[in-house]
Design a protein around this motif. Structure first.
Motif, PDB file in Angstrom:
ATOM      1  N   ASP A  88       0.838  -1.187   0.014  1.00  0.00           N
ATOM      2  CA  ASP A  88       0.152  -0.016   0.055  1.00  0.00           C
ATOM      3  C   ASP A  88       0.992   1.146   0.019  1.00  0.00           C
ATOM      4  OD1 ASP A  88      -2.224  -1.623   0.098  1.00  0.00           O
ATOM      5  OD2 ASP A  88      -2.762  -1.351   2.248  1.00  0.00           O
ATOM      6  N   ILE A  89       0.070   2.250  -0.553  1.00  0.00           N
ATOM      7  CA  ILE A  89       0.851   3.959  -0.448  1.00  0.00           C
ATOM      8  C   ILE A  89      -0.226   4.713   0.073  1.00  0.00           C
ATOM      9  CG2 ILE A  89       0.379   3.960  -2.894  1.00  0.00           C
ATOM     10  CD1 ILE A  89       2.826   5.749  -3.035  1.00  0.00           C
ATOM     11  N   VAL A  90       0.118   5.639   0.754  1.00  0.00           N
ATOM     12  CA  VAL A  90      -0.525   6.505   1.334  1.00  0.00           C
ATOM     13  C   VAL A  90      -0.220   7.798   0.651  1.00  0.00           C
ATOM     14  CG1 VAL A  90      -1.265   7.772   3.357  1.00  0.00           C
ATOM     15  CG2 VAL A  90      -0.859   5.369   3.780  1.00  0.00           C
ATOM     16  N   ILE A  91      -1.304   8.631   0.229  1.00  0.00           N
ATOM     17  CA  ILE A  91      -1.104   9.848  -0.512  1.00  0.00           C
ATOM     18  C   ILE A  91      -1.606  10.887   0.327  1.00  0.00           C
ATOM     19  CG2 ILE A  91      -1.692  11.135  -2.590  1.00  0.00           C
ATOM     20  CD1 ILE A  91      -1.405   8.748  -4.248  1.00  0.00           C
ATOM     21  N   THR A  92      -1.162  11.836   0.972  1.00  0.00           N
ATOM     22  CA  THR A  92      -1.793  12.836   1.691  1.00  0.00           C
ATOM     23  C   THR A  92      -1.661  14.143   0.858  1.00  0.00           C
ATOM     24  OG1 THR A  92      -0.995  11.491   3.473  1.00  0.00           O
ATOM     25  CG2 THR A  92      -1.678  14.001   3.870  1.00  0.00           C
ATOM     26  N   ARG A  93      -2.762  14.846   0.817  1.00  0.00           N
ATOM     27  CA  ARG A  93      -3.067  16.160   0.220  1.00  0.00           C
ATOM     28  C   ARG A  93      -3.111  17.312   1.301  1.00  0.00           C
ATOM     29  NH1 ARG A  93      -7.404  18.503  -4.329  1.00  0.00           N
ATOM     30  NH2 ARG A  93      -6.323  20.428  -4.491  1.00  0.00           N
ATOM     31  N   LYS A 172      -0.764  12.512  10.972  1.00  0.00           N
ATOM     32  CA  LYS A 172      -0.750  11.987   9.431  1.00  0.00           C
ATOM     33  C   LYS A 172      -2.276  12.312   9.397  1.00  0.00           C
ATOM     34  CE  LYS A 172       1.911   8.495   8.378  1.00  0.00           C
ATOM     35  NZ  LYS A 172       3.128   9.012   7.416  1.00  0.00           N
ATOM     36  N   ASN A 173      -2.820  13.216   9.686  1.00  0.00           N
ATOM     37  CA  ASN A 173      -4.256  13.407   9.177  1.00  0.00           C
ATOM     38  C   ASN A 173      -4.524  14.351   7.848  1.00  0.00           C
ATOM     39  OD1 ASN A 173      -3.874  15.821  10.605  1.00  0.00           O
ATOM     40  ND2 ASN A 173      -5.837  15.578  11.746  1.00  0.00           N
ATOM     41  N   GLU A 207       8.899   3.490  15.078  1.00  0.00           N
ATOM     42  CA  GLU A 207      10.077   3.456  14.046  1.00  0.00           C
ATOM     43  C   GLU A 207       9.788   3.101  12.731  1.00  0.00           C
ATOM     44  OE1 GLU A 207      12.791   0.917  15.710  1.00  0.00           O
ATOM     45  OE2 GLU A 207      13.301   2.073  17.582  1.00  0.00           O
ATOM     46  N   GLY A 208      10.477   4.001  11.705  1.00  0.00           N
ATOM     47  CA  GLY A 208      10.121   3.732  10.236  1.00  0.00           C
ATOM     48  C   GLY A 208       9.111   4.587   9.520  1.00  0.00           C
ATOM     49  N   THR A 209       8.285   5.321  10.597  1.00  0.00           N
ATOM     50  CA  THR A 209       7.156   6.122  10.086  1.00  0.00           C
ATOM     51  C   THR A 209       7.798   7.566   9.614  1.00  0.00           C
ATOM     52  OG1 THR A 209       5.912   5.170  11.891  1.00  0.00           O
ATOM     53  CG2 THR A 209       4.784   7.112  10.827  1.00  0.00           C
TER      54      THR A 209
END
Length: 265
Positions: A88-93, A172-173, A207-209
């Motif tokens: 998965d990939i998260v795209i935040t606008r 991350k919202n 970690e990793g975020t």
């Protein structure tokens, strides 16, 4: 009677790799999935609003992202026979502020260098770009949860006065308006070309975020948390990425130099 059971094992597809999470300001972007050597690939929308223009292409375009702030999760699935692999990939606008005039290069109301942790980015003056905005989210700074960092900003001159604001989207919202996401504004009065502040990193971050950091420059008066996407005259805005790394590799990353956090940790 004997029962003969024949099991045929399928060949696993190439493991899916959807690419890195993205932070964007527009309603469109491009994807960077891997091309399967074994099997085929297909994009799908897991959550949020997005239109995938060519679902079978690993580098498909994406349109119709919801207005900022918004978050969409897309999935790249590789398939061979009955075997699948997903990523998965998260795209935040994120919203952008506006500026009614040039970045302020001639007035030193700018962001010409940012130094924090292993980020040391000399961007110069961006010239004429939409909203005086530069997306440096491909530049990744290594941080540790619960550790504070000095952030230093240089404006490339010392005429007039300049104010900077620094925000991080810790939850991350898609916005920078939550508690703890705005650090105290930094001021460089006339005669001072740079100044520093403290970036407070919350405890307990996984970690990793990765997290998006927004920096803005403006004239006249101090910024507040709510003005992250406000309208100004002179000034500019830049985005960076912060990544939480384990303590055992933090010193080695700093020794290796900028960008190594994305490879080693």
């Amino acid at each position: 009677n004997a029962v003969i059971l024949t099991v045929t094992a399928g060949t696993a597809p190439t493991p899916a790799d959807a690419g890195d999470d993205q932070a964007v300001s527009a309603a469109t972007t491009s994807l960077f999935g891997n091309t399967p050597v074994i099997g085929t690939g297909l994009w799908s929308v897991v959550s949020g609003t997005a239109t995938i223009t060519t679902p079978s292409s690993p580098t498909s375009g994406v349109t119709a992202l919801a207005a900022a702030p918004s978050v969409a999760t897309l999935r790249w699935t590789t398939t061979n026979g009955g075997c699948t692999s997903t990523d998965d990939i998260v795209i935040t606008r994120y919203c952008l502020g506006t500026h009614s005039t040039e970045p302020g290069c001639n007035y030193a109301i700018a962001i010409e260098n940012v130094t924090v942790s292993d980020i040391d980015n000399s961007s110069g003056c961006p010239g004429s770009v939409p909203n005086n905005y530069s997306n440096f989210s491909n530049i990744i700074g290594s941080i540790q949860a619960g550790v504070n960092y000095t952030i230093t900003i240089d404006r490339g001159g010392d005429v007039n006065g300049c104010w900077w604001g620094v925000w991080v989207d810790w939850n991350k919202n898609g916005d920078f308006l939550d508690v703890g996401e705005f650090m105290s504004p930094i001021n460089a009065a006339a005669g001072i070309s740079s100044n520093s502040g403290t970036l407070v990193v919350p405890v307990g971050l996984p970690e990793g975020t990765t997290y998006i950091m927004r920096i803005r420059a403006k004239e006249t008066s101090a910024m507040t948390q709510a003005t992250v996407c406000g309208a100004y005259a002179y000034g500019e805005q830049e985005d960076y990425t912060l990544k939480v790394v384990p303590s055992y590799c933090f010193n080695s990353i700093l020794d290796a130099g900028q960008g190594e956090s994305a490879i080693d940790c």
